[in-house]
Design a protein around this motif. Structure first.
Motif, PDB file in Angstrom:
ATOM      1  N   UNK A  80       1.263   9.441  -5.733  1.00  0.00           N
ATOM      2  CA  UNK A  80       1.571  10.804  -5.310  1.00  0.00           C
ATOM      3  C   UNK A  80       2.718  11.361  -6.144  1.00  0.00           C
ATOM      4  N   UNK A  81       3.734  10.527  -6.385  1.00  0.00           N
ATOM      5  CA  UNK A  81       4.881  10.940  -7.198  1.00  0.00           C
ATOM      6  C   UNK A  81       4.447  11.340  -8.604  1.00  0.00           C
ATOM      7  N   UNK A 130      13.526   1.278   2.343  1.00  0.00           N
ATOM      8  CA  UNK A 130      12.707   2.487   2.286  1.00  0.00           C
ATOM      9  C   UNK A 130      13.489   3.700   2.773  1.00  0.00           C
ATOM     10  N   UNK A 131      14.443   3.502   3.655  1.00  0.00           N
ATOM     11  CA  UNK A 131      15.231   4.609   4.172  1.00  0.00           C
ATOM     12  C   UNK A 131      15.968   5.335   3.047  1.00  0.00           C
ATOM     13  N   UNK A 132      16.475   4.600   2.052  1.00  0.00           N
ATOM     14  CA  UNK A 132      17.178   5.228   0.943  1.00  0.00           C
ATOM     15  C   UNK A 132      16.218   6.091   0.124  1.00  0.00           C
ATOM     16  N   UNK A 133      15.043   5.564  -0.183  1.00  0.00           N
ATOM     17  CA  UNK A 133      14.035   6.326  -0.922  1.00  0.00           C
ATOM     18  C   UNK A 133      13.628   7.570  -0.122  1.00  0.00           C
ATOM     19  N   UNK A 188      10.420  -2.147  -7.901  1.00  0.00           N
ATOM     20  CA  UNK A 188      10.472  -3.560  -7.525  1.00  0.00           C
ATOM     21  C   UNK A 188       9.139  -3.955  -6.919  1.00  0.00           C
ATOM     22  N   UNK A 189       8.354  -4.718  -7.655  1.00  0.00           N
ATOM     23  CA  UNK A 189       7.007  -5.090  -7.220  1.00  0.00           C
ATOM     24  C   UNK A 189       6.960  -6.392  -6.418  1.00  0.00           C
ATOM     25  N   UNK A 190       8.107  -6.973  -6.143  1.00  0.00           N
ATOM     26  CA  UNK A 190       8.098  -8.214  -5.370  1.00  0.00           C
ATOM     27  C   UNK A 190       7.770  -7.914  -3.914  1.00  0.00           C
ATOM     28  N   UNK A 197       0.834  -1.201   0.000  1.00  0.00           N
ATOM     29  CA  UNK A 197       0.000   0.000   0.000  1.00  0.00           C
ATOM     30  C   UNK A 197       0.873   1.258   0.000  1.00  0.00           C
ATOM     31  N   UNK A 198       1.930   1.262   0.800  1.00  0.00           N
ATOM     32  CA  UNK A 198       2.846   2.407   0.814  1.00  0.00           C
ATOM     33  C   UNK A 198       3.451   2.609  -0.567  1.00  0.00           C
ATOM     34  N   UNK A 199       3.875   1.529  -1.180  1.00  0.00           N
ATOM     35  CA  UNK A 199       4.486   1.589  -2.503  1.00  0.00           C
ATOM     36  C   UNK A 199       3.498   2.148  -3.530  1.00  0.00           C
ATOM     37  N   UNK A 200       2.276   1.634  -3.506  1.00  0.00           N
ATOM     38  CA  UNK A 200       1.272   2.037  -4.476  1.00  0.00           C
ATOM     39  C   UNK A 200       0.891   3.507  -4.304  1.00  0.00           C
ATOM     40  N   UNK A 201       0.598   3.904  -3.071  1.00  0.00           N
ATOM     41  CA  UNK A 201       0.216   5.295  -2.831  1.00  0.00           C
ATOM     42  C   UNK A 201       1.370   6.245  -3.137  1.00  0.00           C
TER      43      UNK A 201
END
Length: 254
Positions: free
Chosen positions: A81-82, A209-212, A238-240, A73-77
């Protein structure tokens, strides 16, 4: 519009036209992750009516409800937003939202699509020093305001930019991961300013996620990455599904 009985219309016509043009600019925005402004009408000289898309859903902040979201969900949202920010920041001239935060992002009723709202502070950035982009005091939601807008770095005036939107986006990622606004326990504006000046953005413990996140929340605005580069980051590409990514840290909900 704030026109009082007895006001001379010529004296306020410039302000009225500025307000009308500001709303008309919003009517030109067309993106699946941005609230649609459908039409603007001016039935009277001091009255402006804006017709907007009706959204069925709730704010991202209410959707989070003080509980971390899971990784997909975090990845998708974040990607949605991006994409909205890339569209705004790629306009000519760029549109700067100035109030990106989880209460200005709507999660639609299907719980999969998001829409960026809250354009009351948005501006067209003619140049870095454009008068409407530079003020003596920051506007927006305190927990999401970039350090250069808080006075954490020396500046003659508040300088809004694409980079200040990117910082606020990073703070929204923080809230999705942790369930809390950044600096949620900080008691005052001065304390928050001092904390950001010393330490920068609040830390995330998750390595990938810290790098992003760090690319969004570099204290030096020149080091923040634009939306087009963030969309190419491995966290979004990366969708895995990585088991235990957030659940082991925060007990993230499904």
């Amino acid at each position: 519009l704030p026109v009082q009985l007895g006001d001379e219309l010529p004296a306020v016509s410039t302000e009225i036209q500025r307000a009308v043009e500001s709303e008309r600019n919003l009517c030109r925005l067309r993106h699946p992750n941005i609230l649609r402004f459908l039409h603007i009408a001016q039935p009277e000289p001091a009255t402006v009516v804006v017709f907007m898309e009706l959204l069925d859903g709730r704010s991202l902040e209410r959707f989070i409800d003080n509980k971390p979201l899971d990784e997909p969900k975090i990845r998708d949202f974040s990607e949605q937003i991006c994409r909205a920010l890339l569209y705004l920041h790629s306009r000519q001239p760029p549109v700067i939202h100035r109030d990106i935060n989880c209460s200005n992002i709507i999660v639609c009723a299907d719980n999969t699509r998001i829409k960026l709202i809250g354009f009351g502070l948005s501006i067209k950035l003619e140049s870095v020093s454009h008068i409407s982009a530079s003020t003596q005091s920051p506007k927006g939601t305190l927990n999401f305001i970039a350090p250069e807008l808080l006075g954490a770095v020396e500046s003659d005036s508040v300088q809004y930019s694409r980079e200040s939107d990117i910082w606020a986006f990073g703070c929204s990622v923080f809230e999705m991961v942790s369930g809390l606004r950044p600096f949620a326990n900080v008691g005052s504006f001065i304390e928050m300013t001092q904390l950001i000046d010393r330490k920068g953005a609040p830390a995330l413990r998750t390595a990938e996620l810290r790098d992003f996140y760090s690319r969004c929340t570099a204290k030096d605005c020149r080091r923040r990455r634009p939306a087009v580069e963030l969309l190419e980051h491995e966290f979004l590409t990366d969708r895995k599904l990585k088991k235990g990514f957030l659940s082991s840290l925060f007990g993230a909900r499904k």
